[in-house]
Design a protein around this motif. Sequence first.
Motif, PDB file in Angstrom:
ATOM      1  N   LEU A 120       0.883   3.962  -3.037  1.00  0.00           N
ATOM      2  CA  LEU A 120       0.596   5.372  -2.773  1.00  0.00           C
ATOM      3  C   LEU A 120       1.717   6.267  -3.299  1.00  0.00           C
ATOM      4  O   LEU A 120       1.452   7.287  -3.953  1.00  0.00           O
ATOM      5  CB  LEU A 120       0.393   5.599  -1.280  1.00  0.00           C
ATOM      6  N   TRP A 132       0.803  -1.215   0.000  1.00  0.00           N
ATOM      7  CA  TRP A 132       0.000   0.000   0.000  1.00  0.00           C
ATOM      8  C   TRP A 132       0.839   1.268   0.000  1.00  0.00           C
ATOM      9  O   TRP A 132       0.511   2.240  -0.684  1.00  0.00           O
ATOM     10  CB  TRP A 132      -0.997  -0.008   1.152  1.00  0.00           C
ATOM     11  N   SER A 155       5.020  14.433   0.646  1.00  0.00           N
ATOM     12  CA  SER A 155       4.983  12.986   0.857  1.00  0.00           C
ATOM     13  C   SER A 155       6.329  12.302   0.657  1.00  0.00           C
ATOM     14  O   SER A 155       6.391  11.080   0.627  1.00  0.00           O
ATOM     15  CB  SER A 155       3.963  12.357  -0.096  1.00  0.00           C
TER      16      SER A 155
END
Length: 87
Positions: free
Chosen positions: A11, A7, A33
């Motif tokens: 992402l 995941w 991020s």
Amino acid sequence: MKSWTLWLTLLATAICILNISGLDDKNILLFLSSPPFWLLETPWFSSHIIHPTSLPQSALYIMTVFFWFILGKLFDRLIYGVTITKK
């Protein structure tokens, strides 16, 4: 499908694809991020090692995805532990 590695890597890849497609034109989502990007932007790193503008954009994408992959592996190991199968 309980893998943090999967995941977090997906992402990070989605954020890089958004940046490549032009939807993140000011690199704000990529910057927020990407901890490797934070390190590159520090004054010490940019004056002593390499300035971020001299790196190709693809290197930033690879570092971002690799960072989240490694962090996902770490989370998986901490949460699920090391599974040893006996044969």
